[in-house]
Write an enzyme that holds these catalytic residues in place. Sequence first.
Site, PDB file in Angstrom:
ATOM      1  N   GLN A 297      34.973   4.295  31.086  1.00  0.00           N
ATOM      2  CA  GLN A 297      33.593   3.524  31.644  1.00  0.00           C
ATOM      3  C   GLN A 297      33.015   4.689  32.190  1.00  0.00           C
ATOM      4  OE1 GLN A 297      33.047   0.359  32.359  1.00  0.00           O
ATOM      5  NE2 GLN A 297      34.771  -0.343  31.293  1.00  0.00           N
ATOM      6  N   TYR A 346      42.494  -4.616  23.351  1.00  0.00           N
ATOM      7  CA  TYR A 346      41.360  -3.675  23.556  1.00  0.00           C
ATOM      8  C   TYR A 346      41.804  -2.740  24.622  1.00  0.00           C
ATOM      9  CZ  TYR A 346      39.177  -7.722  21.129  1.00  0.00           C
ATOM     10  OH  TYR A 346      38.880  -8.907  20.518  1.00  0.00           O
ATOM     11  N   GLU A 370      45.226  -1.639  20.641  1.00  0.00           N
ATOM     12  CA  GLU A 370      43.878  -0.836  20.381  1.00  0.00           C
ATOM     13  C   GLU A 370      43.590  -0.498  19.186  1.00  0.00           C
ATOM     14  OE1 GLU A 370      40.586   1.127  20.748  1.00  0.00           O
ATOM     15  OE2 GLU A 370      41.305  -0.072  22.376  1.00  0.00           O
ATOM     16  N   ASP A 419      39.407  -6.673  27.158  1.00  0.00           N
ATOM     17  CA  ASP A 419      38.394  -6.214  27.788  1.00  0.00           C
ATOM     18  C   ASP A 419      37.657  -5.673  26.306  1.00  0.00           C
ATOM     19  OD1 ASP A 419      36.223  -4.765  28.559  1.00  0.00           O
ATOM     20  OD2 ASP A 419      37.413  -3.093  29.611  1.00  0.00           O
ATOM     21  N   CYS A 446      31.063  -7.065  29.083  1.00  0.00           N
ATOM     22  CA  CYS A 446      29.741  -6.179  29.525  1.00  0.00           C
ATOM     23  C   CYS A 446      28.673  -6.604  28.911  1.00  0.00           C
ATOM     24  CB  CYS A 446      29.932  -4.699  29.105  1.00  0.00           C
ATOM     25  SG  CYS A 446      30.258  -4.480  27.278  1.00  0.00           S
TER      26      CYS A 446
END
Length: 489
Positions: A297, A346, A370, A419, A446
């Site tokens: 992030q 993810y 992932e 995510d 997002c």
Amino acid sequence: MVRLPEPAGRGWPSGTGKPGQSGPGDQEGEDLLLRVTAPAHGGHCVARPVDDPSGRVVFVRHTLPGETVRARVTQRTSRAWRAEVVEVLEPSPDRVSSVWPEAGPFGVGGGELAHVCLPAQRVWKQWVLADCLRRVGGPQVAQAVAALPGAAAPGGVAVEALPTQVYQGADSSREVSVQGTGTRTRITLEVGEEGQVGMHAFRSHRVLPLRSLPLAVARIQELGLLEEPRWRSRYRPGGRIRAVSPSRGEPIVLLDGQVLTAAARPADRPRVEEVVDATGLGLGELRYLLHPGCFWQVHVDAPTVLVDRVVRAALGGSPGGASPGDHTRTPLDPGPAHGQRVLELYSGSGLLTLPLAMLVGSSGQVRSLEGDAQAVRDARRNLRGCRWTQVAAGRVTPRTVSAAGSAFDGGGPDVVVLDPPRQGAGRQVVQAVARTGAGRVVLVACDPAALARDLAVFLRSGYRLEALSALDAFPHTHHLEAVAVLVRN
């Protein structure tokens, strides 16, 4: 009247242009006098000609609702016209001097709201989020959001400032907004064909030179990547520069794959250390080691706030979690978390996996998936002490979700945390998540349009929306971070 500064060394595009071409400067267009109405997804505003209020819609950047502007057309297609503001004739009271003029009209991408005061930026994002949930998600999503406790008008959710965007003034009861600059711990620069160091122009592959990096944290600005000889001597046309300022240790620079120290020397250990405050979860400080090229992030506050918000929603039964400013003040009751089965999709380098694993304990199970091989290696290292956690490498697809969901001992997952990247999880992955039978889902998004699409599929698949929060994790851009909590009907 506001005359916008001319981009340094470039000049305003002018002329008649050719319809259908895209990218600022790639097509020279005519000037239009426009009255601006509502913001639109992507950092634009909707505008129409002043002399024809019901006429053609033009999507304009670098303006504000309510303004009258002169704008230059940059793209004409059968579906839409796009334009950039060159002069503001009637400014909005929410307009401020841009904190990053080089990201203004015909400049680099990535600072399209830098001319908007921070409170108005959050109202802008709230409006766009509500519009996407209604228009893209459809009536079922709009109704679910409107039914949430404390839903903000118009039918949406307030976008919350992160801690560094708010500080207490002399009167401790009064919040004072700050600029929102100096918050990014990761930036990427490009080296143009003529050796210029900068970023891509909006919707273009052209590299425009930069003189400042106001959105980056101070330690990245102090590296001197734009002008210091020790860096410029290493740059080659077509190269890419990534600067990383971890929460602990010196900044690192990736230059065409080589990892360099702040002194521009090869790094002994190509790893950075990130520390996340999880005091509110009863976990103290969480420590992560990761390759500097892996996703993390970018806002300095985002890892701490998201860990608290998402983990509370997943394991603590708290729909929205604590507010960003007081994430450490309300202790989490760890009792309900013990023994839970968690599927995380993810999962990156383990930002959320580690606190989830620590809270479910050895009586629980955590399985994560992932697609980035380096991130998987980092996550396995970060989770070395949590033997009840399995980190799998592979793309998130309906098949891999189904396989991971059926691999738990004692049944399917109790909770799914996902995510996904900006484009969202997509219909088939969401349907696969629903088929796992998980009673609770926490979705981090997002992009508001992708969030709306994914929520619509969840609601059609037997879930109801319990909570939705939005975080201003990308000040001076149109982006936001949202956390949705869904429970099975």
